[in-house]
Design a protein around this motif. Sequence first.
Motif, PDB file in Angstrom:
ATOM      1  N   VAL A  62       1.216  -1.174  -0.187  1.00 11.56           N
ATOM      2  CA  VAL A  62      -0.211   0.364   0.073  1.00 11.56           C
ATOM      3  C   VAL A  62       0.959   1.439  -0.098  1.00 11.56           C
ATOM      4  O   VAL A  62       1.770   0.765   0.678  1.00 11.56           O
ATOM      5  N   THR A  63       1.134   2.237  -0.615  1.00 12.65           N
ATOM      6  CA  THR A  63       1.454   3.050  -0.942  1.00 12.65           C
ATOM      7  C   THR A  63       0.319   4.008  -0.268  1.00 12.65           C
ATOM      8  O   THR A  63      -0.599   4.038  -1.101  1.00 12.65           O
ATOM      9  N   VAL A  64       0.844   5.244   0.706  1.00 12.48           N
ATOM     10  CA  VAL A  64      -0.456   6.102   0.560  1.00 12.48           C
ATOM     11  C   VAL A  64       0.237   7.877   0.931  1.00 12.48           C
ATOM     12  O   VAL A  64       1.479   7.760   0.901  1.00 12.48           O
ATOM     13  N   GLU A  65      -0.722   8.281   0.569  1.00 11.35           N
ATOM     14  CA  GLU A  65      -0.398   9.999   0.527  1.00 11.35           C
ATOM     15  C   GLU A  65      -0.409  10.483   1.440  1.00 11.35           C
ATOM     16  O   GLU A  65      -1.638  10.577   2.413  1.00 11.35           O
ATOM     17  N   LEU A  66       0.761  11.087   2.433  1.00 11.75           N
ATOM     18  CA  LEU A  66       0.716  11.297   3.633  1.00 11.75           C
ATOM     19  C   LEU A  66       0.429  13.037   4.369  1.00 11.75           C
ATOM     20  O   LEU A  66       0.992  13.844   3.059  1.00 11.75           O
ATOM     21  N   THR A  67       0.915  13.892   5.084  1.00 11.65           N
ATOM     22  CA  THR A  67       0.434  15.366   5.045  1.00 11.65           C
ATOM     23  C   THR A  67       2.491  14.969   5.924  1.00 11.65           C
ATOM     24  O   THR A  67       3.018  16.507   6.612  1.00 11.65           O
ATOM     25  N   GLY A  68       2.801  13.841   6.281  1.00  9.21           N
ATOM     26  CA  GLY A  68       4.029  14.056   6.662  1.00  9.21           C
ATOM     27  C   GLY A  68       4.275  13.008   8.058  1.00  9.21           C
ATOM     28  O   GLY A  68       3.969  12.453   7.813  1.00  9.21           O
ATOM     29  N   PRO A  69       5.500  13.002   8.798  1.00  9.64           N
ATOM     30  CA  PRO A  69       6.148  12.286   9.479  1.00  9.64           C
ATOM     31  C   PRO A  69       5.080  11.931  10.600  1.00  9.64           C
ATOM     32  O   PRO A  69       5.063  10.585  10.929  1.00  9.64           O
ATOM     33  N   ASP A  70       3.886  13.335  10.998  1.00  8.12           N
ATOM     34  CA  ASP A  70       3.123  12.698  12.433  1.00  8.12           C
ATOM     35  C   ASP A  70       2.179  12.505  11.954  1.00  8.12           C
ATOM     36  O   ASP A  70       1.716  11.000  12.371  1.00  8.12           O
ATOM     37  N   HIS A  71       2.385  12.400  10.690  1.00  7.32           N
ATOM     38  CA  HIS A  71       0.646  11.580   9.989  1.00  7.32           C
ATOM     39  C   HIS A  71       1.062   9.930   9.900  1.00  7.32           C
ATOM     40  O   HIS A  71      -0.106   9.679  10.348  1.00  7.32           O
ATOM     41  N   LEU A  72       2.044  10.179   9.413  1.00  7.45           N
ATOM     42  CA  LEU A  72       2.526   8.729   9.395  1.00  7.45           C
ATOM     43  C   LEU A  72       2.420   7.492  10.448  1.00  7.45           C
ATOM     44  O   LEU A  72       1.363   6.915  10.549  1.00  7.45           O
ATOM     45  N   LYS A  73       3.025   8.614  11.663  1.00  7.47           N
ATOM     46  CA  LYS A  73       3.135   7.812  13.093  1.00  7.47           C
ATOM     47  C   LYS A  73       1.213   7.153  13.489  1.00  7.47           C
ATOM     48  O   LYS A  73       1.134   6.697  13.877  1.00  7.47           O
ATOM     49  N   GLN A  74       0.325   8.285  13.102  1.00  7.54           N
ATOM     50  CA  GLN A  74      -0.677   8.315  13.399  1.00  7.54           C
ATOM     51  C   GLN A  74      -1.900   7.421  12.407  1.00  7.54           C
ATOM     52  O   GLN A  74      -2.209   6.504  12.572  1.00  7.54           O
ATOM     53  N   LEU A  75      -1.258   6.809  10.963  1.00  4.52           N
ATOM     54  CA  LEU A  75      -1.986   5.965  11.032  1.00  4.52           C
ATOM     55  C   LEU A  75      -1.144   4.621  10.820  1.00  4.52           C
ATOM     56  O   LEU A  75      -1.966   3.318  11.428  1.00  4.52           O
ATOM     57  N   VAL A  76       0.052   4.282  11.232  1.00 10.78           N
ATOM     58  CA  VAL A  76       0.665   3.184  11.438  1.00 10.78           C
ATOM     59  C   VAL A  76       0.015   2.822  13.143  1.00 10.78           C
ATOM     60  O   VAL A  76      -0.377   1.600  13.064  1.00 10.78           O
ATOM     61  N   ASP A  77       0.182   3.558  13.538  1.00 14.92           N
ATOM     62  CA  ASP A  77      -0.680   3.446  15.439  1.00 14.92           C
ATOM     63  C   ASP A  77      -2.675   3.322  15.375  1.00 14.92           C
ATOM     64  O   ASP A  77      -2.447   2.451  15.711  1.00 14.92           O
ATOM     65  N   SER A  78      -3.245   3.598  13.993  1.00 12.28           N
ATOM     66  CA  SER A  78      -4.427   3.098  14.006  1.00 12.28           C
ATOM     67  C   SER A  78      -4.457   1.689  13.715  1.00 12.28           C
ATOM     68  O   SER A  78      -5.371   1.134  14.380  1.00 12.28           O
ATOM     69  N   LEU A  79      -4.104   1.772  12.710  1.00 14.51           N
ATOM     70  CA  LEU A  79      -3.696  -0.301  11.731  1.00 14.51           C
ATOM     71  C   LEU A  79      -3.318  -0.510  12.718  1.00 14.51           C
ATOM     72  O   LEU A  79      -3.749  -1.875  12.927  1.00 14.51           O
ATOM     73  N   ARG A  80      -1.959  -0.916  13.698  1.00 15.85           N
ATOM     74  CA  ARG A  80      -1.955  -1.719  14.385  1.00 15.85           C
ATOM     75  C   ARG A  80      -2.721  -2.030  15.746  1.00 15.85           C
ATOM     76  O   ARG A  80      -2.772  -2.905  16.240  1.00 15.85           O
ATOM     77  N   GLU A  81      -3.195  -0.902  16.088  1.00 14.27           N
ATOM     78  CA  GLU A  81      -4.675  -0.675  17.280  1.00 14.27           C
ATOM     79  C   GLU A  81      -5.882  -1.867  16.752  1.00 14.27           C
ATOM     80  O   GLU A  81      -6.118  -2.186  17.878  1.00 14.27           O
ATOM     81  N   LYS A  82      -5.757  -1.602  15.414  1.00 10.68           N
ATOM     82  CA  LYS A  82      -7.358  -2.653  14.762  1.00 10.68           C
ATOM     83  C   LYS A  82      -6.060  -4.201  14.942  1.00 10.68           C
ATOM     84  O   LYS A  82      -7.544  -4.950  13.744  1.00 10.68           O
ATOM     85  N   GLY A  83      -4.977  -4.047  14.651  1.00  7.24           N
ATOM     86  CA  GLY A  83      -4.443  -5.362  14.991  1.00  7.24           C
ATOM     87  C   GLY A  83      -3.769  -6.249  13.490  1.00  7.24           C
ATOM     88  O   GLY A  83      -3.133  -7.361  12.991  1.00  7.24           O
ATOM     89  N   TYR A  84      -3.592  -5.323  12.676  1.00  7.25           N
ATOM     90  CA  TYR A  84      -2.705  -5.063  11.394  1.00  7.25           C
ATOM     91  C   TYR A  84      -1.189  -5.043  11.717  1.00  7.25           C
ATOM     92  O   TYR A  84      -0.598  -4.524  12.095  1.00  7.25           O
ATOM     93  N   THR A  85      -1.109  -6.167  10.978  1.00 10.60           N
ATOM     94  CA  THR A  85       0.568  -6.300  10.929  1.00 10.60           C
ATOM     95  C   THR A  85       0.862  -5.606   9.738  1.00 10.60           C
ATOM     96  O   THR A  85       1.184  -5.399   8.801  1.00 10.60           O
ATOM     97  N   VAL A  86       1.635  -4.281  10.327  1.00  9.57           N
ATOM     98  CA  VAL A  86       2.224  -2.581   8.963  1.00  9.57           C
ATOM     99  C   VAL A  86       3.742  -3.577   9.294  1.00  9.57           C
ATOM    100  O   VAL A  86       4.753  -3.764  10.013  1.00  9.57           O
ATOM    101  N   GLU A  87       4.405  -3.525   7.678  1.00  6.09           N
ATOM    102  CA  GLU A  87       6.038  -3.083   7.445  1.00  6.09           C
ATOM    103  C   GLU A  87       6.191  -2.093   6.772  1.00  6.09           C
ATOM    104  O   GLU A  87       5.643  -1.551   6.189  1.00  6.09           O
ATOM    105  N   LEU A  88       7.231  -1.871   7.914  1.00  5.65           N
ATOM    106  CA  LEU A  88       7.741   0.464   6.718  1.00  5.65           C
ATOM    107  C   LEU A  88       8.849   0.212   6.256  1.00  5.65           C
ATOM    108  O   LEU A  88       9.602  -1.009   6.497  1.00  5.65           O
ATOM    109  N   PRO A  89       9.172   0.633   5.610  1.00  2.00           N
ATOM    110  CA  PRO A  89      10.264   0.997   4.961  1.00  2.00           C
ATOM    111  C   PRO A  89      11.443   1.085   5.975  1.00  2.00           C
ATOM    112  O   PRO A  89      11.547   1.659   7.353  1.00  2.00           O
ATOM    113  N   PRO A  90      12.550   0.856   5.271  1.00  3.67           N
ATOM    114  CA  PRO A  90      13.594   1.538   6.478  1.00  3.67           C
ATOM    115  C   PRO A  90      13.808   2.787   6.822  1.00  3.67           C
ATOM    116  O   PRO A  90      12.746   3.827   6.369  1.00  3.67           O
TER     117      PRO A  90
END
Length: 170
Positions: free
Chosen positions: A102-130
């Motif tokens: 999944v490639t997503v367009e965000l507003t920046g690093p804080d938005h990325l953290k918000q998205l990843v936290d939300s996904l993981r909170e719902k039980g998704y396994t998320v792999e990010l780039p380095p």
Amino acid sequence: GAAGLAALLPGGSLYMDPRLVGKKVVVPLCGGNIDITILGRVIERGLAADQRLVKMYITVSDRPGGLALLTKTIADTGASIWDISHERAWLQESVDQVRNGVTVELTGPDHLKQLVDSLREKGYTVELPPDEKDRKPVVAPGFAGYREKVTSDWVKPAGESSSKSQETSG
């Protein structure tokens, strides 16, 4: 655009001009010779460098509604899906799961953290780039990058060559 930039680079007519040193200078991109495809790539790489365009891998249930729930979770954070690929064959853990690029367009690093936290909170396994600190910057050959401050050590005395001036000359 290219002529204006060339004037500001080492060896250019405006390089280390006292009127410009230490100031922010804008070089407008203009003219009919701009290759739109390359310009698009430059913009995409800039978005990626600023973590406004991020590719991640997310594992979801391979049952009806699994992908819909994922896209709703992403949308609920205000992120926009730029691209998505559904990859069944490469996931080894379970046949009832699917890996999504999944490639997503965000507003920046804080938005990325918000998205990843939300996904993981719902039980998704998320792999990010380095991490950003581990990524090598993408720059034009022989140019240190647009974020590097120009300093007087880039100026070479007449008749003397330096490695930086050779790198930028071609």
